[in-house]
Design a protein around this motif. Sequence first.
Motif, PDB file in Angstrom:
ATOM      1  N   ALA A  65       1.016  -1.221   0.016  1.00  8.19           N
ATOM      2  CA  ALA A  65       0.098  -0.169  -0.021  1.00  8.19           C
ATOM      3  C   ALA A  65       0.854   1.382  -0.031  1.00  8.19           C
ATOM      4  N   VAL A  66       0.524   2.259  -0.883  1.00 10.23           N
ATOM      5  CA  VAL A  66       1.246   3.501  -1.029  1.00 10.23           C
ATOM      6  C   VAL A  66       0.421   4.568   0.068  1.00 10.23           C
ATOM      7  N   LEU A  67       1.098   4.829   1.059  1.00  9.85           N
ATOM      8  CA  LEU A  67       0.323   5.696   1.932  1.00  9.85           C
ATOM      9  C   LEU A  67       0.230   7.391   1.226  1.00  9.85           C
ATOM     10  N   PRO A  68      -0.572   8.270   1.407  1.00  9.11           N
ATOM     11  CA  PRO A  68      -0.671   9.603   1.053  1.00  9.11           C
ATOM     12  C   PRO A  68       0.921  10.404   1.408  1.00  9.11           C
ATOM     13  N   PHE A  69       1.594  10.751   0.501  1.00  9.41           N
ATOM     14  CA  PHE A  69       2.784  11.517   0.893  1.00  9.41           C
ATOM     15  C   PHE A  69       2.361  12.933   1.524  1.00  9.41           C
ATOM     16  N   ASP A 129      -0.089   8.587  -8.541  1.00 11.74           N
ATOM     17  CA  ASP A 129       0.893   8.031  -9.784  1.00 11.74           C
ATOM     18  C   ASP A 129       1.581   6.957  -9.229  1.00 11.74           C
ATOM     19  N   LEU A 130       2.274   6.864  -8.159  1.00 11.79           N
ATOM     20  CA  LEU A 130       3.060   5.716  -7.795  1.00 11.79           C
ATOM     21  C   LEU A 130       1.969   4.580  -7.640  1.00 11.79           C
ATOM     22  N   ILE A 131       0.832   4.807  -6.977  1.00 11.49           N
ATOM     23  CA  ILE A 131      -0.049   3.629  -6.887  1.00 11.49           C
ATOM     24  C   ILE A 131      -0.326   3.011  -8.288  1.00 11.49           C
ATOM     25  N   ARG A 188       1.960  -6.838 -13.122  1.00 10.33           N
ATOM     26  CA  ARG A 188       1.166  -8.054 -12.523  1.00 10.33           C
ATOM     27  C   ARG A 188       1.928  -8.839 -11.352  1.00 10.33           C
ATOM     28  N   GLY A 189       3.056  -8.403 -11.099  1.00 10.37           N
ATOM     29  CA  GLY A 189       3.875  -9.054 -10.065  1.00 10.37           C
ATOM     30  C   GLY A 189       3.736  -8.223  -8.590  1.00 10.37           C
ATOM     31  N   LEU A 190       3.041  -7.365  -8.571  1.00  9.40           N
ATOM     32  CA  LEU A 190       2.616  -6.753  -7.328  1.00  9.40           C
ATOM     33  C   LEU A 190       1.015  -6.742  -7.158  1.00  9.40           C
ATOM     34  N   THR A 191       0.595  -6.606  -5.876  1.00  7.23           N
ATOM     35  CA  THR A 191      -0.931  -6.725  -5.660  1.00  7.23           C
ATOM     36  C   THR A 191      -0.777  -5.319  -4.922  1.00  7.23           C
ATOM     37  N   VAL A 192      -1.583  -4.262  -5.518  1.00 12.80           N
ATOM     38  CA  VAL A 192      -1.526  -2.667  -4.936  1.00 12.80           C
ATOM     39  C   VAL A 192      -2.692  -2.289  -4.464  1.00 12.80           C
ATOM     40  N   ILE A 193      -2.792  -1.733  -3.220  1.00 13.08           N
ATOM     41  CA  ILE A 193      -4.064  -1.415  -2.435  1.00 13.08           C
ATOM     42  C   ILE A 193      -4.227  -0.298  -3.193  1.00 13.08           C
ATOM     43  N   ALA A 194      -5.749  -0.029  -3.218  1.00 14.72           N
ATOM     44  CA  ALA A 194      -6.511   1.162  -4.121  1.00 14.72           C
ATOM     45  C   ALA A 194      -6.268   2.463  -3.382  1.00 14.72           C
ATOM     46  N   ARG A 195      -6.105   3.555  -4.247  1.00 14.67           N
ATOM     47  CA  ARG A 195      -6.247   4.793  -3.348  1.00 14.67           C
ATOM     48  C   ARG A 195      -7.050   5.077  -2.446  1.00 14.67           C
ATOM     49  N   ARG A 242     -10.520  -6.950  -2.319  1.00 17.24           N
ATOM     50  CA  ARG A 242      -9.304  -7.297  -1.887  1.00 17.24           C
ATOM     51  C   ARG A 242      -8.197  -6.007  -1.898  1.00 17.24           C
ATOM     52  N   LEU A 243      -8.258  -5.326  -3.261  1.00 21.04           N
ATOM     53  CA  LEU A 243      -7.513  -4.130  -3.754  1.00 21.04           C
ATOM     54  C   LEU A 243      -8.002  -3.181  -2.974  1.00 21.04           C
ATOM     55  N   ASN A 244      -9.252  -3.016  -2.639  1.00 23.61           N
ATOM     56  CA  ASN A 244      -9.507  -1.628  -1.970  1.00 23.61           C
ATOM     57  C   ASN A 244     -10.537  -1.980  -0.649  1.00 23.61           C
ATOM     58  N   PRO A 245      -9.798  -2.503   0.326  1.00 21.49           N
ATOM     59  CA  PRO A 245     -10.559  -3.245   1.460  1.00 21.49           C
ATOM     60  C   PRO A 245     -11.236  -2.031   2.188  1.00 21.49           C
TER      61      PRO A 245
END
Length: 625
Positions: free
Chosen positions: A236-240, A259-261, A268-275, A519-522
């Motif tokens: 997960a990318v937390l807000p800067f 943009d980093l998210i 496809r090699g990463l699972t990234v949590i939504a904004r 799952r991507l946006n819990p």
Amino acid sequence: MSDNAVQRRLAAILAADVVGYSRLMGEDETGTLTRLRRLQTELIEPLLAEHSGRLVKLMGDGFLVEFPSVVAAVSCAVSIQRHVAERTLDSDDGERLQLRIGINVGDIIIEDDDIYGDGVNIASRLEGLAEPGGICVSQNVYEQIRDKLSFRFSDLGEREVKNIARPVRVFQVLSSKDGAPAVSAEHRRPPRWVLIAATLVLLLALGVGGAWWWLPGLAGGGGGKEPSVADAPVIAVLPFDNLSDDSAQDYFANGLSEDLITDLSKLRGLTVIARNSSFAFKGKQLDVREIGEKLGVRFLIEGSVRKAGDRLRVNAQLIDAVSGNHLWAERWDRPNGDIFAVQDELTSKIVETLDVKLSEGEQARRWRGQTKDTRAYDLYLQGRALRLTFSEQDVVSALPLIEEALTRDPGFAAAWVELGWLYWSHVWLGMTDDIESYKQKSLDATNRAIAADPDFGDPHMLLAEIALYEEDFGKASQQAEIAVELYPGNADNLIILAYYTSESSRTEEALKLTQRAFRLNPLPPPYYYSIRGIVLTSLNRFDEADEAFGHCLELAPEYVSCYRYRTVMHLEANDIEAAREAAREVLRVFPNYSISKHEFWHKQTTDPAERQRRIDLLKSAGLPE
């Protein structure tokens, strides 16, 4: 059954079913049954015997198995999924069989050769939560095997499941600790029709030339296997934080995080949590381990941005959310014009640290080829931030910013999409009576985006929205499929595709899409729950649908669409009084509501009889025509 006849014992239970069984039977009943019988006799039964499993019963599209030990049950499940994947790797999509498996350990009741009880019910519910080719287990199973089998697990948190009084904590089996996948990590190829449709769209947008290289496997592009989502690190990318003296620079810090998210989600090699979920922690002082647990992630990115004059300072850290340890910390002190280089270096550092394997196509596209003009990028971020307030005034204010960005860089695809959304916002916010003109402007901008960047998924979702407005549901679904294929890590695209898929009568597939999106946006926005309720309504799971609509309205008590679809749900469940109550809420929130002007539901079918049925249902609840 008399009390004396009741027999109980503790057992490990495995429940499995075939993904898309009804669709497969509809397409080729004889062939599907033949493949299923061969799979049962040649693979499943020998593996059950090897692991001392007792086949309790076959259930058409699945089977139920009892094991004497949890270790045997999980080992057998992993073997089954690996062998099924290997067996069907080279099969055509129409011939491919995939299984979902759920495993629980608990008390069971035995009658004759059958088994019953909550232990069995939970296993069945876990199977429904598993992804195609995947395995989900209960906490009891996880606790018993975590130190006995060399598999990694993803904690999916507690889930409410039907007919079970308390939430069930769910774990997904990932891969062995030495890196070998627990289930197949094969490249999941899209259906041929999706690729064909995507190719035709791109050829039309590009004037035939130049799009041929996009197809996988051509011109050396991405022919290798890619890791499955189940094996991907979850981040997960937390807000800067904005450390600039000017608080108005928040849009820039937010834009950098977003943009980093986006960049990471394309891999496809990463699972990234939504904004939406990661930004829920903006301004909150929480321990990183608590955030990681709430989001269900192993890794977190946090950082800060300071703009002063013509200088830019970016700090970023990659954190292990389990231990709280910093895996690395970097600082970039550069001229403002180096923002893109900083973003690329930051993304590269994450990829290298997490040992993410990129396909050839991903290597070729790293990372942002859309603009190198920092002023155009800054204008784009300002315009996007304004539009996302969904205020008419802000939409008007955003338009000249995006237009200036495109004057500076006419090849900036993301800005073209933003311009398309701004024009379309004039339509759906009711800001114009000249609908056809604004619709055409939106289409023109969207096609310019596709021409500028054929690999960009966002314009296809806008095309889907416009097609839905035009009542071309097939085109809407097709464009949404293309958007998801081009950008598989976008939770918003997944949840919207779930809606379209449900309306296309592919309801089980739609439910799986909602699960992937959640799952991507819990911690999603309200409309996620509304769409989940719509999908569950299509499956006649009315209690669960009502619960989903309830969550939606807890988050947004004035959300008229949620009341509207709750009305539909009660009507389909033949609960007229509850439907009328929900309809009264529609009219309370939106007094000028009418079926003919504001309801897509009755329009999303080409069957005149079905359309009239839907209109009559809505009228029966008291909604004006």
